[in-house]
Design a protein around this motif. Structure first.
Motif, PDB file in Angstrom:
ATOM      1  N   GLY A  50      32.622 -25.518 -53.928  1.00  0.00           N
ATOM      2  CA  GLY A  50      33.371 -24.286 -54.147  1.00  0.00           C
ATOM      3  C   GLY A  50      34.409 -24.047 -53.071  1.00  0.00           C
ATOM      4  O   GLY A  50      34.750 -22.908 -52.751  1.00  0.00           O
ATOM      5  N   GLY A  51      34.941 -25.150 -52.488  1.00  0.00           N
ATOM      6  CA  GLY A  51      35.953 -25.044 -51.443  1.00  0.00           C
ATOM      7  C   GLY A  51      35.367 -24.997 -50.042  1.00  0.00           C
ATOM      8  O   GLY A  51      36.101 -25.004 -49.058  1.00  0.00           O
ATOM      9  N   ARG A  52      34.024 -24.959 -49.954  1.00  0.00           N
ATOM     10  CA  ARG A  52      33.380 -24.889 -48.632  1.00  0.00           C
ATOM     11  C   ARG A  52      33.139 -26.285 -48.062  1.00  0.00           C
ATOM     12  O   ARG A  52      32.918 -26.433 -46.869  1.00  0.00           O
ATOM     13  CB  ARG A  52      32.062 -24.108 -48.725  1.00  0.00           C
ATOM     14  CG  ARG A  52      32.227 -22.672 -49.209  1.00  0.00           C
ATOM     15  CD  ARG A  52      30.931 -21.900 -49.144  1.00  0.00           C
ATOM     16  NE  ARG A  52      29.799 -22.619 -49.716  1.00  0.00           N
ATOM     17  CZ  ARG A  52      29.476 -22.645 -50.996  1.00  0.00           C
ATOM     18  NH1 ARG A  52      30.215 -21.977 -51.857  1.00  0.00           N
ATOM     19  NH2 ARG A  52      28.436 -23.320 -51.434  1.00  0.00           N
ATOM     20  N   HIS A  93      37.684 -29.767 -33.149  1.00  0.00           N
ATOM     21  CA  HIS A  93      37.113 -28.434 -32.936  1.00  0.00           C
ATOM     22  C   HIS A  93      36.686 -27.761 -34.237  1.00  0.00           C
ATOM     23  O   HIS A  93      36.801 -26.539 -34.398  1.00  0.00           O
ATOM     24  CB  HIS A  93      38.116 -27.534 -32.184  1.00  0.00           C
ATOM     25  CG  HIS A  93      38.628 -28.163 -30.919  1.00  0.00           C
ATOM     26  ND1 HIS A  93      37.833 -28.372 -29.810  1.00  0.00           N
ATOM     27  CD2 HIS A  93      39.849 -28.685 -30.606  1.00  0.00           C
ATOM     28  CE1 HIS A  93      38.546 -28.972 -28.865  1.00  0.00           C
ATOM     29  NE2 HIS A  93      39.767 -29.183 -29.314  1.00  0.00           N
ATOM     30  N   LEU A  94      36.213 -28.565 -35.162  1.00  0.00           N
ATOM     31  CA  LEU A  94      35.659 -28.029 -36.412  1.00  0.00           C
ATOM     32  C   LEU A  94      34.160 -27.830 -36.238  1.00  0.00           C
ATOM     33  O   LEU A  94      33.501 -28.583 -35.525  1.00  0.00           O
ATOM     34  CB  LEU A  94      35.934 -28.979 -37.582  1.00  0.00           C
ATOM     35  CG  LEU A  94      37.408 -29.247 -37.922  1.00  0.00           C
ATOM     36  CD1 LEU A  94      37.510 -30.148 -39.131  1.00  0.00           C
ATOM     37  CD2 LEU A  94      38.159 -27.942 -38.155  1.00  0.00           C
ATOM     38  N   SER A  95      33.639 -26.822 -36.888  1.00  0.00           N
ATOM     39  CA  SER A  95      32.203 -26.534 -36.800  1.00  0.00           C
ATOM     40  C   SER A  95      31.596 -26.555 -38.193  1.00  0.00           C
ATOM     41  O   SER A  95      32.300 -26.592 -39.208  1.00  0.00           O
ATOM     42  CB  SER A  95      31.978 -25.178 -36.133  1.00  0.00           C
ATOM     43  OG  SER A  95      32.697 -24.161 -36.818  1.00  0.00           O
ATOM     44  N   TRP A  96      30.281 -26.512 -38.240  1.00  0.00           N
ATOM     45  CA  TRP A  96      29.585 -26.635 -39.509  1.00  0.00           C
ATOM     46  C   TRP A  96      28.269 -25.875 -39.459  1.00  0.00           C
ATOM     47  O   TRP A  96      27.811 -25.466 -38.391  1.00  0.00           O
ATOM     48  CB  TRP A  96      29.316 -28.117 -39.830  1.00  0.00           C
ATOM     49  CG  TRP A  96      28.542 -28.816 -38.742  1.00  0.00           C
ATOM     50  CD1 TRP A  96      27.190 -28.888 -38.587  1.00  0.00           C
ATOM     51  CD2 TRP A  96      29.106 -29.515 -37.629  1.00  0.00           C
ATOM     52  NE1 TRP A  96      26.860 -29.598 -37.467  1.00  0.00           N
ATOM     53  CE2 TRP A  96      28.012 -29.996 -36.848  1.00  0.00           C
ATOM     54  CE3 TRP A  96      30.408 -29.794 -37.206  1.00  0.00           C
ATOM     55  CZ2 TRP A  96      28.196 -30.732 -35.690  1.00  0.00           C
ATOM     56  CZ3 TRP A  96      30.584 -30.525 -36.043  1.00  0.00           C
ATOM     57  CH2 TRP A  96      29.489 -30.994 -35.301  1.00  0.00           C
ATOM     58  N   CYS A 106      31.400 -27.235 -43.906  1.00  0.00           N
ATOM     59  CA  CYS A 106      32.408 -26.976 -42.874  1.00  0.00           C
ATOM     60  C   CYS A 106      32.693 -25.476 -42.786  1.00  0.00           C
ATOM     61  O   CYS A 106      33.058 -24.858 -43.795  1.00  0.00           O
ATOM     62  CB  CYS A 106      33.691 -27.740 -43.214  1.00  0.00           C
ATOM     63  SG  CYS A 106      35.008 -27.485 -42.007  1.00  0.00           S
ATOM     64  N   ASP A 107      32.553 -24.901 -41.587  1.00  0.00           N
ATOM     65  CA  ASP A 107      32.816 -23.469 -41.394  1.00  0.00           C
ATOM     66  C   ASP A 107      34.268 -23.122 -41.695  1.00  0.00           C
ATOM     67  O   ASP A 107      34.579 -22.018 -42.139  1.00  0.00           O
ATOM     68  CB  ASP A 107      32.498 -23.048 -39.949  1.00  0.00           C
ATOM     69  CG  ASP A 107      31.018 -23.140 -39.629  1.00  0.00           C
ATOM     70  OD1 ASP A 107      30.200 -23.048 -40.562  1.00  0.00           O
ATOM     71  OD2 ASP A 107      30.683 -23.301 -38.436  1.00  0.00           O
ATOM     72  N   GLN A 108      35.172 -24.057 -41.414  1.00  0.00           N
ATOM     73  CA  GLN A 108      36.609 -23.804 -41.623  1.00  0.00           C
ATOM     74  C   GLN A 108      37.060 -24.162 -43.043  1.00  0.00           C
ATOM     75  O   GLN A 108      38.244 -24.170 -43.331  1.00  0.00           O
ATOM     76  CB  GLN A 108      37.429 -24.589 -40.593  1.00  0.00           C
ATOM     77  CG  GLN A 108      37.289 -24.083 -39.165  1.00  0.00           C
ATOM     78  CD  GLN A 108      35.997 -24.540 -38.486  1.00  0.00           C
ATOM     79  OE1 GLN A 108      35.349 -25.500 -38.928  1.00  0.00           O
ATOM     80  NE2 GLN A 108      35.612 -23.870 -37.409  1.00  0.00           N
ATOM     81  N   LYS A 109      36.123 -24.497 -43.906  1.00  0.00           N
ATOM     82  CA  LYS A 109      36.346 -24.791 -45.324  1.00  0.00           C
ATOM     83  C   LYS A 109      37.022 -26.159 -45.543  1.00  0.00           C
ATOM     84  O   LYS A 109      37.445 -26.840 -44.610  1.00  0.00           O
ATOM     85  CB  LYS A 109      37.158 -23.683 -46.017  1.00  0.00           C
ATOM     86  CG  LYS A 109      36.567 -22.284 -45.790  1.00  0.00           C
ATOM     87  CD  LYS A 109      35.276 -22.098 -46.531  1.00  0.00           C
ATOM     88  CE  LYS A 109      34.569 -20.786 -46.239  1.00  0.00           C
ATOM     89  NZ  LYS A 109      35.310 -19.580 -46.483  1.00  0.00           N
ATOM     90  N   ALA A 110      37.133 -26.517 -46.824  1.00  0.00           N
ATOM     91  CA  ALA A 110      37.580 -27.858 -47.217  1.00  0.00           C
ATOM     92  C   ALA A 110      38.974 -28.245 -46.720  1.00  0.00           C
ATOM     93  O   ALA A 110      39.179 -29.390 -46.292  1.00  0.00           O
ATOM     94  CB  ALA A 110      37.501 -28.002 -48.743  1.00  0.00           C
TER      95      ALA A 110
END
Length: 396
Positions: A50-52, A93-96, A106-110
């Protein structure tokens, strides 16, 4: 004669596997051209979860993949692991966060995942060409020649990362299989996987009537598959993670066995309630452990509803057995239209498990969903894309 543009590597398909392969090959100093007929890169990544973007799974292991050769995926999965991908995300610096069953989102989405992969490609000097179709391919001496809608290109390595035909509205096709056939490689015909089931009209008008939207945890089994997750009733049949998972193991005409009370002993529970609350109706007590609408429908279609004290032991046992082993034979599936992935692809016996190169055709590689390796729901297919793309990128 048009003079062809020359590259070391041409990769067809700018999805998860293709992007990873392009960045990896480019970092080795290879001149890489990445082609895609779509107008943007990473389209399936962008819609996943769903884009996440459920980009991998902590529990990745070869047993979570279906293939005619279950050993084929072991090498790639061992050499590029979920932790390798997490290391890459940390650099950006991406988080999950972890959801159920080891699924990482992914916290910052797809779009952040796609941007990361594209940045990797740019830093590796990859050339990207979108809205470009390949109309003809042939091999001459040590080069692959590709006629495209934007001219002729040639390369010593050709990587097919065009995926499978699931979700055709995204432009997905079985192009990879046609290339494999052209070069004399065997394939396993594509079929839908991770797909909702349909049921016949009799069931829709009977037990399923009014249940669309109802969800409940179940344990489901079919063939060698067994999963404990949510099941969702739909207007046409059954969906939800449990049903999507088991669909990959289902063959037309086979029954799916559904345990509506996993982890419980329904017979012992009903016996206890019979002694404690003999006047309570079956539909009342079932509604305490199942969604109310489902409990009502079961007692209107499968079980006789009466006060618990009025059931004989044999009937009580029969009800318990059905609650734990409800057998349902789907009419079919929703097909490629809604399938998350596809089973089948290039026969793994034709490929090196170390390099993903075709044994008979030096310089020709197949990666990702184009290969006969299909993962479970929950990030497993993305991990196969990263791993197979990385491995091919080391050699192409």
């Amino acid at each position: 004669m048009q003079t062809p543009e020359t590259y070391d590597v041409v990769i067809l398909g700018a999805g998860a596997a293709g992007l990873m392969c392009a960045a990896t090959a480019g970092k080795r100093g290879r001149r890489v051209l990445l082609l895609d007929k779509a107008d943007k890169i990473g389209k399936k990544i962008l819609i996943s979860g769903g884009g996440r973007c459920n980009f991998t799974n902590l529990h990745v292991n070869p047993g979570a993949y279906l293939s005619q050769n279950p050993h084929f995926c072991k090498s790639a999965l061992a050499r590029y692991t979920p932790h390798d991908f997490l290391d890459l995300m940390r650099q950006y610096h991406l988080s999950w966060h972890e959801k159920t069953l080891g699924q990482l989102f992914c916290d910052q989405k797809a779009p952040a995942i796609v941007d990361m992969l594209w940045t990797e490609c740019q830093e590796a000097g990859v050339t990207l060409r979108l809205n470009t179709e390949v109309t003809h391919t042939h091999r001459e001496a040590a080069h692959f020649h590709l006629q495209t809608t934007h001219g002729v290109v040639q390369s010593t390595s050709l990587v097919i990362a065009t995926g499978g035909p699931s979700i055709p509205r995204m432009g997905a096709t079985d192009f990879g299989i046609h290339i494999a056939k052209q070069f004399g490689l065997k394939n396993i015909p594509f079929s839908p996987a991770l797909v909702p089931f349909t049921v016949d009209q009799t069931l829709l008008d009977g037990l399923f009537a009014g249940l669309a939207g109802v969800s409940t945890p179940v344990a489901v089994s079919c063939g060698e598959g067994y999963f404990r997750e949510q099941m969702l009733f739909t207007h046409r049949g059954l969906s939800g993670p449990a049903m999507l998972q088991i669909s990959s193991y289902w063959q037309k005409g086979a029954a799916v066995q559904i345990d509506l009370l996993p982890g419980q002993d329904a017979y012992a529970w009903l016996q206890t309630l019979q002694k404690q609350r003999p006047k309570a109706e079956l539909k009342t007590v079932l509604a305490e452990v199942l969604p109310n609408r489902l409990a009502q429908r079961l007692c209107e279609t499968l079980f006789p509803n009466r006060p618990l004290g009025q059931y004989g032991d044999k009937l009580l046992q029969s009800i318990a057995t059905q609650l734990h082993a409800w057998e349902l034979t789907p009419a079919g599936t929703e097909g490629m239209r809604t399938a998350e992935v596809s089973l089948g692809g290039v026969d793994t016996r034709e490929l090196s498990s170390k390099t993903l190169e075709a044994r008979k055709v030096p310089g020709l590689y197949f990666i990702g969903e184009t290969v006969d390796v299909t993962g479970w729901l929950g990030g497993y297919n993305f991990q196969w894309a990263w791993a197979s793309g990385w491995c091919a990128g080391q050699y192409a």
